[in-house]
Design a protein around this motif. Structure first.
Motif, PDB file in Angstrom:
ATOM      1  N   ALA A  10       0.700  -1.098  -0.158  1.00 37.92           N
ATOM      2  CA  ALA A  10       0.019  -0.155  -0.093  1.00 37.92           C
ATOM      3  C   ALA A  10       0.894   1.078   0.089  1.00 37.92           C
ATOM      4  O   ALA A  10       0.494   2.401  -0.610  1.00 37.92           O
ATOM      5  CB  ALA A  10      -0.933  -0.137   1.213  1.00 37.92           C
ATOM      6  N   ALA A  11       1.907   1.222   0.635  1.00 44.83           N
ATOM      7  CA  ALA A  11       2.993   2.337   0.690  1.00 44.83           C
ATOM      8  C   ALA A  11       3.514   2.712  -0.719  1.00 44.83           C
ATOM      9  O   ALA A  11       3.522   3.707  -0.942  1.00 44.83           O
ATOM     10  CB  ALA A  11       4.056   2.173   1.950  1.00 44.83           C
ATOM     11  N   GLY A  12       3.911   1.417  -1.378  1.00 45.20           N
ATOM     12  CA  GLY A  12       4.279   1.615  -2.602  1.00 45.20           C
ATOM     13  C   GLY A  12       3.179   2.433  -3.630  1.00 45.20           C
ATOM     14  O   GLY A  12       3.479   3.216  -4.258  1.00 45.20           O
ATOM     15  N   THR A  59     -12.829  -2.259  -9.858  1.00 41.70           N
ATOM     16  CA  THR A  59     -13.359  -3.498  -9.343  1.00 41.70           C
ATOM     17  C   THR A  59     -12.306  -4.663  -9.298  1.00 41.70           C
ATOM     18  O   THR A  59     -10.991  -4.181  -9.606  1.00 41.70           O
ATOM     19  CB  THR A  59     -14.586  -4.027 -10.120  1.00 41.70           C
ATOM     20  OG1 THR A  59     -15.099  -5.070  -9.418  1.00 41.70           O
ATOM     21  CG2 THR A  59     -14.342  -4.385 -11.721  1.00 41.70           C
ATOM     22  N   ASP A  60     -12.632  -5.779  -9.047  1.00 46.31           N
ATOM     23  CA  ASP A  60     -11.631  -6.866  -9.167  1.00 46.31           C
ATOM     24  C   ASP A  60     -12.360  -8.151  -9.850  1.00 46.31           C
ATOM     25  O   ASP A  60     -13.153  -8.595  -9.501  1.00 46.31           O
ATOM     26  CB  ASP A  60     -11.188  -7.362  -7.612  1.00 46.31           C
ATOM     27  CG  ASP A  60     -10.391  -8.706  -7.748  1.00 46.31           C
ATOM     28  OD1 ASP A  60      -9.849  -8.921  -8.897  1.00 46.31           O
ATOM     29  OD2 ASP A  60      -9.975  -9.367  -6.734  1.00 46.31           O
ATOM     30  N   MET A  61     -11.897  -8.010 -11.232  1.00 42.81           N
ATOM     31  CA  MET A  61     -12.372  -9.279 -12.031  1.00 42.81           C
ATOM     32  C   MET A  61     -11.539 -10.538 -12.208  1.00 42.81           C
ATOM     33  O   MET A  61     -11.941 -11.295 -12.621  1.00 42.81           O
ATOM     34  CB  MET A  61     -12.788  -8.528 -13.364  1.00 42.81           C
ATOM     35  CG  MET A  61     -13.787  -7.634 -13.561  1.00 42.81           C
ATOM     36  SD  MET A  61     -15.472  -8.277 -13.318  1.00 42.81           S
ATOM     37  CE  MET A  61     -16.467  -6.829 -14.097  1.00 42.81           C
ATOM     38  N   THR A  62     -10.300 -10.421 -11.673  1.00 42.90           N
ATOM     39  CA  THR A  62      -9.262 -11.324 -11.934  1.00 42.90           C
ATOM     40  C   THR A  62      -8.671 -11.525 -10.776  1.00 42.90           C
ATOM     41  O   THR A  62      -7.446 -12.588 -10.606  1.00 42.90           O
ATOM     42  CB  THR A  62      -8.547 -10.934 -13.048  1.00 42.90           C
ATOM     43  OG1 THR A  62      -7.864  -9.339 -12.692  1.00 42.90           O
ATOM     44  CG2 THR A  62      -8.990 -10.945 -14.472  1.00 42.90           C
ATOM     45  N   PRO A 105      -2.271  -3.344  -5.815  1.00 47.24           N
ATOM     46  CA  PRO A 105      -2.604  -2.035  -5.228  1.00 47.24           C
ATOM     47  C   PRO A 105      -2.113  -0.894  -6.230  1.00 47.24           C
ATOM     48  O   PRO A 105      -2.690   0.108  -6.192  1.00 47.24           O
ATOM     49  CB  PRO A 105      -1.594  -2.056  -4.068  1.00 47.24           C
ATOM     50  CG  PRO A 105      -0.826  -3.335  -4.290  1.00 47.24           C
ATOM     51  CD  PRO A 105      -1.403  -4.294  -4.712  1.00 47.24           C
ATOM     52  N   GLN A 106      -0.968  -1.184  -7.081  1.00 49.53           N
ATOM     53  CA  GLN A 106      -0.465  -0.544  -8.022  1.00 49.53           C
ATOM     54  C   GLN A 106      -1.460  -0.212  -9.202  1.00 49.53           C
ATOM     55  O   GLN A 106      -1.931   0.813  -9.650  1.00 49.53           O
ATOM     56  CB  GLN A 106       0.658  -0.771  -8.815  1.00 49.53           C
ATOM     57  CG  GLN A 106       1.940  -1.195  -7.758  1.00 49.53           C
ATOM     58  CD  GLN A 106       2.661   0.397  -7.508  1.00 49.53           C
ATOM     59  OE1 GLN A 106       2.284   1.306  -7.867  1.00 49.53           O
ATOM     60  NE2 GLN A 106       3.389   0.214  -6.410  1.00 49.53           N
ATOM     61  N   PHE A 130      -6.785  -0.051  -0.517  1.00 50.46           N
ATOM     62  CA  PHE A 130      -6.592   0.734  -1.982  1.00 50.46           C
ATOM     63  C   PHE A 130      -7.449   1.964  -1.672  1.00 50.46           C
ATOM     64  O   PHE A 130      -6.965   3.041  -2.201  1.00 50.46           O
ATOM     65  CB  PHE A 130      -6.879  -0.025  -3.182  1.00 50.46           C
ATOM     66  CG  PHE A 130      -6.680  -1.369  -3.318  1.00 50.46           C
ATOM     67  CD1 PHE A 130      -5.258  -1.902  -2.884  1.00 50.46           C
ATOM     68  CD2 PHE A 130      -7.278  -2.497  -3.974  1.00 50.46           C
ATOM     69  CE1 PHE A 130      -4.794  -3.181  -2.698  1.00 50.46           C
ATOM     70  CE2 PHE A 130      -6.764  -3.752  -3.730  1.00 50.46           C
ATOM     71  CZ  PHE A 130      -5.375  -4.003  -3.463  1.00 50.46           C
ATOM     72  N   VAL A 131      -8.561   1.806  -1.090  1.00 52.00           N
ATOM     73  CA  VAL A 131      -9.340   3.099  -0.792  1.00 52.00           C
ATOM     74  C   VAL A 131      -8.604   3.957   0.067  1.00 52.00           C
ATOM     75  O   VAL A 131      -8.553   5.118  -0.017  1.00 52.00           O
ATOM     76  CB  VAL A 131     -10.675   2.682  -0.348  1.00 52.00           C
ATOM     77  CG1 VAL A 131     -11.369   4.162  -0.184  1.00 52.00           C
ATOM     78  CG2 VAL A 131     -11.348   1.887  -1.285  1.00 52.00           C
TER      79      VAL A 131
END
Length: 422
Positions: A10-12, A59-62, A105-106, A130-131
């Protein structure tokens, strides 16, 4: 404080965000996206162009929540289609711009950076870490409404990021309350808590520890990563510790492994998960029988198969739109969020202010919003989630959506008296 790999990731991501944020700001300055009024006197701004209101969905599809992401997104696309068929909002059609971050995260931060200058707000943003990584930017600079599919208490306090339903800490208190009142857990007992490193799991852990202290229980912790799919080591450790029940704050795969391994080893204790720790597709796996016997889920609403007119209509409409896809509670989560955003748009339209500020102000005026899934949402206090209630569900392959209600919506005494972040 998060000190693990998740925190470093998350920091990256946040560092990358800071580099990209300046580019986004310059683009807005040169793009001429200042507030303006249309021919009907409706004030508009970023995300409104021509006769279209564009909303974003990250979103997260994968990745680890691919099943959830697909259901949430398709439900929101269905809502937008129906909204436009009914005339849209203030004469504007609504468009949904979707990006898949694969729970990376990236990709999540770069997706936000790409979409933010183009959209009025976000109907979806999966992933509490991520939010949280872009929260400071949302609050201080962008000020666009975000309705995340994330329930970390760390997201509270923002007038622009509005958590829908109880946060993970509160939800976990309601889950442990169920174990105490319905599953025989009593003072002096140990309970296990398997949780993802990062905002999600550690927010849930705050809840289990809070109610455990009040009830005289001991929490035995097992921290895992989203990439850990085999829960054999965790089951072994918790069995040796003599826990009487287990809470899991992770993904569907981890929950299925935990329950399946426990059953195979003769460790028949009840397991309860947070709302994102189940997918009905699991019922077709080897873990299916064990899930139906010993697994429960704390949910912010009634399930997709609820016996209400609104739920039945959503099931019929979703089946017609996506006949090959399974029904699950991601549909309810997606529909609830986009409906709340739609309600804010309609109120903002009535006030002739479809700017980010106008839409956010409209949502903050909604104090009791129920789309027919058993829990009313109150958006008026940014320091509090929109609800403190949870419904307790149990997997059942014989019901629509694979989940049945075993305890109706309610808030435990621990949850009622709890102030997140206090």
């Amino acid at each position: 404080m998060i000190r693990t790999h998740g925190a470093r990731a998350a920091a990256g991501a946040l560092a990358a965000l800071l580099v990209l944020a300046g580019c986004s700001s310059k683009a807005k300055e040169s793009g001429g996206d200042g507030d303006r009024a249309d021919a009907d006197g409706v004030k508009t701004g970023i995300g409104v162009s021509g006769k279209t209101i564009t909303l974003g969905a990250l979103t997260d599809m994968t990745g680890v929540y691919a099943t959830l992401g697909k259901s949430v997104t398709q439900a929101q696309q269905l809502y937008v289609k129906q909204l436009n068929a009914a005339g849209g909002v203030c004469g504007y059609k609504v468009a949904l711009s979707v990006r898949d971050h694969g729970y990376d995260p990236q990709k999540a931060v770069s997706g936000y950076t790409e979409l933010e200058p183009k959209v009025l707000g976000f109907t979806q943003f999966i992933g509490s870490p991520f939010v949280a990584a872009v929260k400071q930017r949302i609050d201080g600079q962008d000020k666009g409404l975000v309705l995340p599919q994330a329930w970390s208490a760390a997201l509270l306090g923002s007038p622009y990021i509005r958590v829908i339903g109880s946060t993970y800490d509160i939800e976990t208190m309601n889950a442990v309350d169920f174990l105490i009142k319905e599953k025989g857990v009593k003072k002096g007992d140990r309970i296990g808590h398997v949780y993802f490193e990062g905002d999600y799991g550690e927010s849930a852990l705050v809840g289990s520890k809070h109610i455990a202290q009040q009830a005289g229980l001991t929490v035995v912790e097992q921290k895992i990563k989203p990439t850990d799919n085999d829960m054999t080591a965790q089951v072994t450790a918790l069995k040796q510790a003599g826990v009487k029940a287990i809470v899991i704050s992770a993904g569907p795969r981890q929950a299925a492994s935990l329950v399946g391994v426990a059953a195979a080893s003769g460790f028949a204790v009840p397991v309860i998960g947070n709302n994102s720790a189940f997918a009905p597709q699991l019922l077709a796996t080897q873990a299916g029988p064990a899930l139906m016997k010993n697994y429960y889920v704390a949910s912010p609403s009634l399930p997709i198969g609820a016996d209400t007119p609104q739920a039945k209509k959503l099931v019929a409409d979703y089946r017609a739109a996506y006949p090959k896809d399974a029904l699950d509670n991601g549909i309810v989560a997606g529909w609830t969020a986009v409906s709340a955003f739609g309600e804010a748009l309609k109120k903002a339209c009535a006030s002739k202010d479809l700017t980010r500020e106008g839409v956010d102000k409209a949502l903050l005026s909604i104090d009791s919003y129920d789309i027919g899934f058993g829990v009313a949402q109150d958006f008026t206090d940014p320091k509090s989630p929109s609800s403190h209630e949870s419904v307790i569900l149990q997997p059942d392959k014989n019901v629509t959506g694979g989940m049945k209600v075993v305890r109706e919506a309610g808030a435990s005494e621990a949850a009622k008296s709890y102030t997140p972040g206090a």
